[in-house]
Motif scaffolding. Sequence first.
Motif, PDB file in Angstrom:
ATOM      1  N   ARG A 126       0.829  -1.215   0.000  1.00  0.00           N
ATOM      2  CA  ARG A 126       0.000   0.000   0.000  1.00  0.00           C
ATOM      3  C   ARG A 126       0.855   1.254   0.000  1.00  0.00           C
ATOM      4  NH1 ARG A 126      -4.951  -1.554   4.071  1.00  0.00           N
ATOM      5  NH2 ARG A 126      -5.655  -3.341   2.892  1.00  0.00           N
ATOM      6  N   TRP A 127       1.962   1.232   0.747  1.00  0.00           N
ATOM      7  CA  TRP A 127       2.829   2.409   0.762  1.00  0.00           C
ATOM      8  C   TRP A 127       3.462   2.624  -0.611  1.00  0.00           C
ATOM      9  CZ3 TRP A 127       2.625   6.335   3.739  1.00  0.00           C
ATOM     10  CH2 TRP A 127       2.163   6.200   5.040  1.00  0.00           C
ATOM     11  N   THR A 128       3.821   1.556  -1.267  1.00  0.00           N
ATOM     12  CA  THR A 128       4.368   1.685  -2.620  1.00  0.00           C
ATOM     13  C   THR A 128       3.327   2.287  -3.552  1.00  0.00           C
ATOM     14  OG1 THR A 128       5.815  -0.219  -2.256  1.00  0.00           O
ATOM     15  CG2 THR A 128       5.410   0.433  -4.550  1.00  0.00           C
ATOM     16  N   ALA A 129       2.086   1.807  -3.443  1.00  0.00           N
ATOM     17  CA  ALA A 129       1.008   2.356  -4.272  1.00  0.00           C
ATOM     18  C   ALA A 129       0.771   3.829  -3.940  1.00  0.00           C
ATOM     19  CB  ALA A 129      -0.270   1.550  -4.068  1.00  0.00           C
ATOM     20  N   THR A 130       0.879   4.185  -2.659  1.00  0.00           N
ATOM     21  CA  THR A 130       0.713   5.586  -2.257  1.00  0.00           C
ATOM     22  C   THR A 130       1.802   6.448  -2.883  1.00  0.00           C
ATOM     23  OG1 THR A 130      -0.294   4.912  -0.174  1.00  0.00           O
ATOM     24  CG2 THR A 130       0.588   7.145  -0.273  1.00  0.00           C
ATOM     25  N   VAL A 131       3.040   5.971  -2.842  1.00  0.00           N
ATOM     26  CA  VAL A 131       4.150   6.718  -3.444  1.00  0.00           C
ATOM     27  C   VAL A 131       3.952   6.840  -4.954  1.00  0.00           C
ATOM     28  CG1 VAL A 131       6.638   6.654  -3.918  1.00  0.00           C
ATOM     29  CG2 VAL A 131       5.793   6.170  -1.611  1.00  0.00           C
ATOM     30  N   PHE A 154       1.411   9.485  -5.565  1.00  0.00           N
ATOM     31  CA  PHE A 154       1.970  10.822  -5.347  1.00  0.00           C
ATOM     32  C   PHE A 154       2.862  11.227  -6.519  1.00  0.00           C
ATOM     33  CE2 PHE A 154       5.091  13.785  -3.538  1.00  0.00           C
ATOM     34  CZ  PHE A 154       4.215  14.796  -3.159  1.00  0.00           C
ATOM     35  N   VAL A 155       3.654  10.292  -7.022  1.00  0.00           N
ATOM     36  CA  VAL A 155       4.479  10.574  -8.207  1.00  0.00           C
ATOM     37  C   VAL A 155       3.569  10.934  -9.382  1.00  0.00           C
ATOM     38  CG1 VAL A 155       6.035   9.526  -9.923  1.00  0.00           C
ATOM     39  CG2 VAL A 155       6.467   9.212  -7.481  1.00  0.00           C
ATOM     40  N   GLY A 156       2.438  10.223  -9.500  1.00  0.00           N
ATOM     41  CA  GLY A 156       1.472  10.545 -10.555  1.00  0.00           C
ATOM     42  C   GLY A 156       0.962  11.968 -10.441  1.00  0.00           C
ATOM     43  N   VAL A 157       0.682  12.392  -9.217  1.00  0.00           N
ATOM     44  CA  VAL A 157       0.229  13.778  -8.999  1.00  0.00           C
ATOM     45  C   VAL A 157       1.324  14.751  -9.441  1.00  0.00           C
ATOM     46  CG1 VAL A 157      -0.365  15.478  -7.236  1.00  0.00           C
ATOM     47  CG2 VAL A 157      -1.392  13.211  -7.170  1.00  0.00           C
ATOM     48  N   LEU A 158       2.559  14.465  -9.073  1.00  0.00           N
ATOM     49  CA  LEU A 158       3.659  15.350  -9.475  1.00  0.00           C
ATOM     50  C   LEU A 158       3.810  15.385 -10.993  1.00  0.00           C
ATOM     51  CD1 LEU A 158       6.370  14.525  -6.787  1.00  0.00           C
ATOM     52  CD2 LEU A 158       4.901  16.547  -6.937  1.00  0.00           C
ATOM     53  N   VAL A 159       3.610  14.251 -11.645  1.00  0.00           N
ATOM     54  CA  VAL A 159       3.701  14.208 -13.106  1.00  0.00           C
ATOM     55  C   VAL A 159       2.571  15.030 -13.737  1.00  0.00           C
ATOM     56  CG1 VAL A 159       3.537  12.678 -15.125  1.00  0.00           C
ATOM     57  CG2 VAL A 159       4.934  12.009 -13.170  1.00  0.00           C
ATOM     58  N   ILE A 160       1.380  14.961 -13.142  1.00  0.00           N
ATOM     59  CA  ILE A 160       0.255  15.748 -13.657  1.00  0.00           C
ATOM     60  C   ILE A 160       0.532  17.241 -13.495  1.00  0.00           C
ATOM     61  CG2 ILE A 160      -2.170  16.382 -13.280  1.00  0.00           C
ATOM     62  CD1 ILE A 160      -2.588  13.433 -12.367  1.00  0.00           C
ATOM     63  N   GLU A 172      -8.727  23.370 -22.195  1.00  0.00           N
ATOM     64  CA  GLU A 172      -7.466  22.668 -21.953  1.00  0.00           C
ATOM     65  C   GLU A 172      -7.632  21.169 -22.156  1.00  0.00           C
ATOM     66  OE1 GLU A 172      -5.853  23.573 -18.136  1.00  0.00           O
ATOM     67  OE2 GLU A 172      -5.742  25.716 -18.537  1.00  0.00           O
ATOM     68  N   VAL A 173      -6.614  20.569 -22.709  1.00  0.00           N
ATOM     69  CA  VAL A 173      -6.549  19.123 -22.889  1.00  0.00           C
ATOM     70  C   VAL A 173      -5.236  18.672 -22.246  1.00  0.00           C
ATOM     71  CG1 VAL A 173      -6.424  17.245 -24.570  1.00  0.00           C
ATOM     72  CG2 VAL A 173      -7.851  19.243 -25.036  1.00  0.00           C
ATOM     73  N   PRO A 174      -5.275  17.622 -21.421  1.00  0.00           N
ATOM     74  CA  PRO A 174      -4.031  17.159 -20.798  1.00  0.00           C
ATOM     75  C   PRO A 174      -3.009  16.734 -21.851  1.00  0.00           C
ATOM     76  CG  PRO A 174      -5.947  16.115 -19.772  1.00  0.00           C
ATOM     77  CD  PRO A 174      -6.437  16.849 -20.975  1.00  0.00           C
ATOM     78  N   ASP A 175      -1.740  17.049 -21.581  1.00  0.00           N
ATOM     79  CA  ASP A 175      -0.685  16.602 -22.482  1.00  0.00           C
ATOM     80  C   ASP A 175      -0.309  15.160 -22.150  1.00  0.00           C
ATOM     81  OD1 ASP A 175       0.814  16.774 -20.145  1.00  0.00           O
ATOM     82  OD2 ASP A 175       2.003  18.496 -20.813  1.00  0.00           O
ATOM     83  N   ALA A 176       0.622  14.597 -22.890  1.00  0.00           N
ATOM     84  CA  ALA A 176       0.999  13.182 -22.718  1.00  0.00           C
ATOM     85  C   ALA A 176       1.510  12.903 -21.309  1.00  0.00           C
ATOM     86  CB  ALA A 176       2.052  12.792 -23.749  1.00  0.00           C
ATOM     87  N   LEU A 177       2.282  13.831 -20.750  1.00  0.00           N
ATOM     88  CA  LEU A 177       2.804  13.648 -19.397  1.00  0.00           C
ATOM     89  C   LEU A 177       1.669  13.647 -18.373  1.00  0.00           C
ATOM     90  CD1 LEU A 177       5.643  13.139 -18.508  1.00  0.00           C
ATOM     91  CD2 LEU A 177       5.941  15.585 -18.105  1.00  0.00           C
ATOM     92  N   ALA A 178       0.686  14.524 -18.555  1.00  0.00           N
ATOM     93  CA  ALA A 178      -0.468  14.555 -17.645  1.00  0.00           C
ATOM     94  C   ALA A 178      -1.264  13.264 -17.740  1.00  0.00           C
ATOM     95  CB  ALA A 178      -1.352  15.760 -17.956  1.00  0.00           C
ATOM     96  N   TRP A 179      -1.433  12.721 -18.958  1.00  0.00           N
ATOM     97  CA  TRP A 179      -2.143  11.441 -19.109  1.00  0.00           C
ATOM     98  C   TRP A 179      -1.412  10.327 -18.367  1.00  0.00           C
ATOM     99  CZ3 TRP A 179      -6.974  11.199 -20.227  1.00  0.00           C
ATOM    100  CH2 TRP A 179      -7.568  12.098 -21.090  1.00  0.00           C
ATOM    101  N   ALA A 237      -2.916   8.181 -15.255  1.00  0.00           N
ATOM    102  CA  ALA A 237      -2.901   6.712 -15.234  1.00  0.00           C
ATOM    103  C   ALA A 237      -2.245   6.187 -13.958  1.00  0.00           C
ATOM    104  CB  ALA A 237      -2.169   6.179 -16.468  1.00  0.00           C
ATOM    105  N   LEU A 238      -1.156   6.824 -13.522  1.00  0.00           N
ATOM    106  CA  LEU A 238      -0.484   6.400 -12.283  1.00  0.00           C
ATOM    107  C   LEU A 238      -1.382   6.584 -11.067  1.00  0.00           C
ATOM    108  CD1 LEU A 238       3.136   7.803 -12.849  1.00  0.00           C
ATOM    109  CD2 LEU A 238       2.436   5.397 -12.790  1.00  0.00           C
ATOM    110  N   VAL A 239      -2.055   7.723 -10.986  1.00  0.00           N
ATOM    111  CA  VAL A 239      -2.935   7.993  -9.841  1.00  0.00           C
ATOM    112  C   VAL A 239      -4.089   6.998  -9.801  1.00  0.00           C
ATOM    113  CG1 VAL A 239      -4.565   9.661  -8.879  1.00  0.00           C
ATOM    114  CG2 VAL A 239      -2.338  10.429  -9.657  1.00  0.00           C
ATOM    115  N   VAL A 240      -4.751   6.814 -10.925  1.00  0.00           N
ATOM    116  CA  VAL A 240      -5.900   5.905 -10.974  1.00  0.00           C
ATOM    117  C   VAL A 240      -5.457   4.468 -10.706  1.00  0.00           C
ATOM    118  CG1 VAL A 240      -7.691   4.941 -12.474  1.00  0.00           C
ATOM    119  CG2 VAL A 240      -7.290   7.406 -12.440  1.00  0.00           C
ATOM    120  N   ALA A 241      -4.363   4.056 -11.320  1.00  0.00           N
ATOM    121  CA  ALA A 241      -3.883   2.677 -11.124  1.00  0.00           C
ATOM    122  C   ALA A 241      -3.494   2.432  -9.676  1.00  0.00           C
ATOM    123  CB  ALA A 241      -2.701   2.391 -12.045  1.00  0.00           C
ATOM    124  N   SER A 242      -2.818   3.375  -9.051  1.00  0.00           N
ATOM    125  CA  SER A 242      -2.418   3.170  -7.652  1.00  0.00           C
ATOM    126  C   SER A 242      -3.635   3.137  -6.744  1.00  0.00           C
ATOM    127  CB  SER A 242      -1.427   4.248  -7.202  1.00  0.00           C
ATOM    128  OG  SER A 242      -2.047   5.513  -7.135  1.00  0.00           O
TER     129      SER A 242
END
Length: 175
Positions: free
Chosen positions: A2-7, A10-16, A136-143, A147-152
């Motif tokens: 779970r902590w790995t998924a949380t991290v 969070f990385v997904g949020v930073l990427v967005i 606005e449309v999300p760019d590739a990095l935001a997508w 995906a990271l946020v939803v998957a985690s």
Amino acid sequence: RRWTATVVGFVGVLVIVQPTPAGFNVYAVIAVGAAILVAVRDLVTRMVGVDIPSPVVALSTTAAVGISGFVLGFGQTWQPLTGEATLVLFCAALLVTGGNLMVIVAFRGTDISVVGPFRYAVVPMAILVGFLVFGEVPDALAWLGIALVVASGLYMIHREHVVRRTRPMAAREPA
């Protein structure tokens, strides 16, 4: 796990967000703080005794948000409200209170693994509103970040479901 998924989330949020020193300001801190408080609210809601009615819990949450906004308002220049702005504010307060009540009832009445996936309905809605209102449309990095946020999040919900299913009935906490 779970902590790995949380991290990962969070990385997904930073990427967005793709933060830059110029973009890091008090509003970014408030947004992250709000996300943390929503998670805390959901966890604490599960611990509130069933003898306390859900509307009381919802109104308490809404009052806390209102008081926080009032305190944060001291750092802003106040302007008189027009009749239209007052009506919009009143409607927003009703909708937030109703939304909080529905979330609280859902989290108190069922397993989180059942309710959790519905949280992700906000992702396509936010993308749609971002497009319709702001163009606005999300760019590739935001997508990728989305995906990271939803998957985690879905992975954590899955893990909770697996743990609940494999835990002996006597060791389970009351719902």
